[in-house]
Design an enzyme around this catalytic site. Structure first.
Site, mmCIF file in Angstrom:
data_model
loop_
_atom_site.group_PDB
_atom_site.id
_atom_site.type_symbol
_atom_site.label_atom_id
_atom_site.label_comp_id
_atom_site.label_asym_id
_atom_site.label_seq_id
_atom_site.Cartn_x
_atom_site.Cartn_y
_atom_site.Cartn_z
ATOM 1 C CG ASN A 174 -0.659 -0.208 2.494
ATOM 2 O OD1 ASN A 174 -0.267 -1.306 2.879
ATOM 3 N ND2 ASN A 174 -0.775 0.832 3.305
ATOM 4 C CG ASP A 175 -0.202 4.198 2.806
ATOM 5 O OD1 ASP A 175 -1.086 3.539 2.248
ATOM 6 O OD2 ASP A 175 -0.394 4.838 3.853
ATOM 7 N N PRO A 176 3.126 4.437 -0.469
ATOM 8 C CG PRO A 176 3.193 6.218 -1.988
ATOM 9 C CD PRO A 176 2.254 5.226 -1.344
ATOM 10 C CD GLN B 146 2.910 1.393 5.909
ATOM 11 O OE1 GLN B 146 1.989 1.120 6.655
ATOM 12 N NE2 GLN B 146 4.147 1.582 6.356
ATOM 13 C CB SER C 100 2.466 6.137 6.097
ATOM 14 O OG SER C 100 1.928 5.088 5.333
#
Length: 579
Positions: free
Chosen positions: A67-69, A84, A128
């Site tokens: 998921n998140d950069p 993530q 994050s």
């Protein structure tokens, strides 16, 4: 990442799970809880990874959930991307900071995980954050940890060996956490610190996303040594009825030109951009405005709106984005996560979930009201065989195939033109939701000037296709341009797919009677840039017939006004080497 999913998985304790909602149906899948201290996966499980719909030039791990950069940066000639990642499955859970490196933002090598839950200040999660390069060329990561009380706290990590060109090992010092939520902060909604900027006063500053009831908040913190942080008396910015502000990002852009700037730059010759991700709506928005650095206040311009109706980087499947300044090419680069639009059951079956959208260069539009975006120039290095089309007339209900390229893996640039706007349909002022308009007036609904554009990932007989198209309306004093990327007809698969009609309005001058479009097609993703990068839309799609060599590409028109393809260039795209 949906906060409710995070919290529920933490409360369950014995399991993590994935939720997907489609047409009122909730898909739930639970698995035993794993911990990153366990040994790495056996590479033999590669055989279980299904290649259908896997991208070939977008960033994704070899397997499992992404998921998140996080913390993208350029350091000593190498690009770093943390993200993530679940090393044990294709659904959210067991999240670590995975780490990959590149010299060109296109081809990537995976390294060992940089950060994973191991200490009291992050034992229940490493969420994050961002990277900052301190004076002396010393990178530092700020990230959110979840402690034993499930409070969200802010931590830092530093490289174990600065002489290592890949920064393979990272250390989490024992003086963490460096920011605790005080009594006035919601400890269950306090996360995702930004890249820090250095003020003229010598203070480092960062913002952390949060909420107070339904008000989204960007709390500001200051530090002189990057370890002891003090909360400012007031937030940098907040807005009512926007909910939790995840993954905030704050950076300057010059008033003219397309160069990027280091995050610490201020002055009358720049504007600032504040972006937040809304975990309830699953969309992001940004504003352009003025940063009053002496008062640490950000005020959006009167052309920018906070909330659902605000500007977006991308009007499709794009979330948790993060930018960084690339000093090598003096540009600001944007990363964003494009999650799957199938079910968790599908993801487990295929063995992977999630990609990163193509990194984009971002800069301020000359109108100073919004940003422009364009794929990083390095992507052009993957272009292979090229075909061209020019001066092609398209009449109502006509489509023409673009032959000679790999239509499932392509890069297309096209400019459409029209001789008159007299046939443009009237625009209803109540149409403030572009996606609703696209859902009502799709590519199959005949119009005046439009719909016209591309039919991507199309089967030979058009049982499946994902149209990317413009439609032009006549408003009271001007014309309104709509860009759609409509997944409604993208797949014959009936169950478990989310197939929305993504759309955004394009603020563009039509005096030239031309509209440009660029679309990247990569098996299960259609990523489009309308009006020279004014409006961008990413769609995730899962065709059953229009796959591999059976995919086709067409230009089409379904409006009564004849459209001309002034010029089209399409390239087969080579595969990147990714992880």
């Amino acid at each position: 990442m949906n906060f409710f999913t995070k919290i529920l998985s933490l409360l369950l304790g014995f399991a993590f799970f994935s939720l997907f909602i489609n047409n009122g149906v909730v898909f739930v899948h639970a698995l035993p809880k794993f911990y990153p201290e366990l040994q790495p996966l056996n590479r033999a499980d590669d055989a279980a990874i299904k290649p259908l719909h896997r991208t070939r030039f977008h960033f994704q791990p070899q397997r499992h959930w992404i998921n998140d950069p996080n913390g993208p940066m350029y350091f000593n000639g190498i690009y770093h991307l943390f993200y993530q990642y679940n090393p044990k499955g294709a659904i959210w859970g067991n999240i670590v900071w995975a780490h990959s490196v590149s010299r060109d933002l296109v081809n990537w090598k995976a390294l060992k995980h940089a950060i994973y839950p191991s200490k009291p200040f992050d034992i229940n999660g490493c969420w994050s954050g961002s990277a900052t390069v301190l004076p002396g060329n010393k990178p530092v990561i700020l990230y959110t940890g979840v402690d034993p009380q499930n409070r969200q706290v802010q931590n830092y990590a530093i490289p174990a060996n600065l002489s290592d060109p890949y920064l393979t090992e990272w250390i989490k010092p024992d003086d963490n956490p460096i920011v605790d939520p005080d009594s006035g902060v919601n400890a269950s909604a306090f996360r995702d610190p930004t890249t820090a900027w250095l003020s003229n006063s010598g203070h480092w500053k960062t913002i952390i996303g949060s909420k107070r009831r339904k008000r989204g908040v960007a709390y500001l913190y200051r530090s002189r040594d990057f370890v002891k942080w003090t909360k400012a008396k007031h937030p940098l910015h907040s807005a009512p009825n926007t909910g939790m502000w995840e993954c905030p990002d704050f950076f300057p852009v010059p008033l003219s030109g397309n160069q990027g700037l280091d995050v610490s730059v201020t002055g009358n010759w720049v504007k600032h951009v504040l972006k937040v991700s809304l975990d309830v709506t699953r969309y992001e928005y940004y504003t352009v405005g003025k940063y009053y650095h002496e008062r640490d206040r950000y005020v959006p311009d009167n052309t920018s709106v906070d909330g659902w109706s605000g500007l977006r980087y991308d009007y499709g499947n794009f979330y948790a984005s993060k930018t960084f300044y690339d000093p090598a090419k003096k540009r600001r680069v944007l990363w964003g996560w494009a999650n799957e639009s199938d079910s968790a059951v599908d993801d487990i079956s295929k063995g992977w979930a999630g990609i990163q959208a193509i990194p984009r260069t971002v800069w301020l539009d000359p109108n100073r009201k919004q940003l422009l975006q364009w794929p990083v120039e390095e992507l052009n290095g993957l272009r292979g065989k090229q075909v061209k089309l020019s001066h092609q007339k398209l009449y109502k209900e006509q489509h023409v195939e673009v032959k000679g390229i790999t239509a499932a893996q392509a890069d297309v640039e096209v400019t459409f033109s029209f001789s008159s706007l007299d046939k443009a349909e009237p625009f209803d002022p109540s149409w403030v939701d572009a996606q609703a308009v696209c859902g009502k007036l799709g590519s199959k609904v005949q119009g005046g000037v439009g719909p016209f554009g591309l039919l991507t990932l199309a089967s030979e007989n058009l049982e499946e296709f994902t149209p990317v198209f413009f439609r032009i309306f006549k408003a009271h004093h001007n014309h309104v341009v709509l860009l759609c990327s409509d997944a409604t007809s993208s797949s014959l698969k009936k169950d478990g797919l989310y197939k929305p009609s993504f759309a955004g309005f394009v603020d563009i001058d039509l005096s030239s009677k031309k509209l440009p479009l660029r679309t990247l097609i990569d098996h299960s993703v259609v990523e489009s840039f309308g009006g020279g990068g004014k409006t961008c839309i990413t769609s995730r799609v899962y065709p059953t017939k229009a796959v591999f060599e059976d995919a086709h590409l067409y230009v089409f028109n379904n409006g009564s006004e004849a459209i001309t393809v002034d010029y089209l260039s399409a390239w087969s795209m080579r595969s990147a080497t990714v992880n």
